[in-house]
Design a protein around this motif. Structure first.
Motif, short mmCIF file in Angstrom:
data_model
loop_
_atom_site.label_atom_id
_atom_site.label_comp_id
_atom_site.label_asym_id
_atom_site.label_seq_id
_atom_site.Cartn_x
_atom_site.Cartn_y
_atom_site.Cartn_z
N GLU A 192 2.27 -15.15 -2.16
CA GLU A 192 1.13 -14.41 -2.70
C GLU A 192 1.02 -13.11 -1.93
N ASP A 193 0.71 -12.04 -2.66
CA ASP A 193 0.48 -10.76 -2.00
C ASP A 193 -0.88 -10.77 -1.33
N CYS A 194 -1.01 -9.97 -0.30
CA CYS A 194 -2.28 -9.79 0.39
C CYS A 194 -3.04 -8.68 -0.30
N GLN A 195 -4.26 -8.94 -0.69
CA GLN A 195 -5.07 -7.95 -1.38
C GLN A 195 -5.45 -6.78 -0.48
N TRP A 196 -5.54 -7.02 0.83
CA TRP A 196 -6.03 -6.02 1.75
C TRP A 196 -4.93 -5.21 2.44
N ASP A 197 -3.71 -5.69 2.37
CA ASP A 197 -2.61 -5.00 3.06
C ASP A 197 -1.33 -5.22 2.25
N ARG A 198 -0.84 -4.16 1.66
CA ARG A 198 0.34 -4.27 0.80
C ARG A 198 1.59 -4.68 1.58
#
Length: 175
Positions: free
Chosen positions: A89-95
């Motif tokens: 899953e990607d992190c919403q706060w840090d690409r």
């Protein structure tokens, strides 16, 4: 600087340790390949995720916990993801950050492999040790780990010295 050569007793202890760890690694890999179709390293990754809140860890934290390089972790996670055992899953706060998440299928594989793994560990290690030796093994292993990871008396190795350690990104919230 003068080389501090090992004494004969230290050399004997060192060689016994190296031999035991190689044999133990081999026994763990053989059992897990047979029972779960994966090496010990991959099993350890699944265990780490199973113990994490929400069965999820940042990739950088998982690399440090597994004591492997980020590139080796990426390869392992890609394989486990292909097998449906992990999802990224990607992190919403840090690409730059992403998470590894244990899937239900991954948890089921782990639960099926765990009894054989525990039996192999018990047969290879604990069935041969007294209660006092188990305590000593824990103490000795902890001292060595603290020295290599850095403790209050030993400076913590830098990311240049320990490849799985790097500065963490700020993403730690839910995704």
């Amino acid at each position: 600087m003068t080389t501090r050569w090992l004494t004969p007793k230290e050399q004997s202890a060192w060689r016994a340790y190296v031999s035991a760890t190689h044999l133990l690694d081999d026994a763990m890999d053989r059992q897990l390949q047979q029972d779960a179709g994966m090496p010990h390293l991959y099993y350890g990754i699944l265990v780490s995720l199973s113990e994490a809140p929400e069965h999820k860890l940042r990739m950088t934290d998982l690399a440090e916990k597994s004591k492997i390089t980020r590139s080796r972790l990426t390869y392992a996670v890609t394989r486990l993801e292909k097998d449906g055992l992990i999802r990224r899953e990607d992190c919403q706060w840090d690409r730059r950050s992403s998470f590894a998440l244990l899937t239900d299928e991954g948890l089921a594989v782990l639960e099926r492999a765990a009894p054989g793994h525990v039996e192999t560990v018990r047969a290879a290690v604990f069935d041969h040790l007294s209660a006092e030796q188990v305590t000593q093994l824990e103490e000795i292993s902890s001292v060595i780990a603290r020295a290599l990871e850095g403790d209050a008396t030993t400076p913590r190795p830098t990311s240049d010295e320990v490849p799985w350690r790097r500065r963490s990104s700020p993403c730690s919230g839910p995704s």
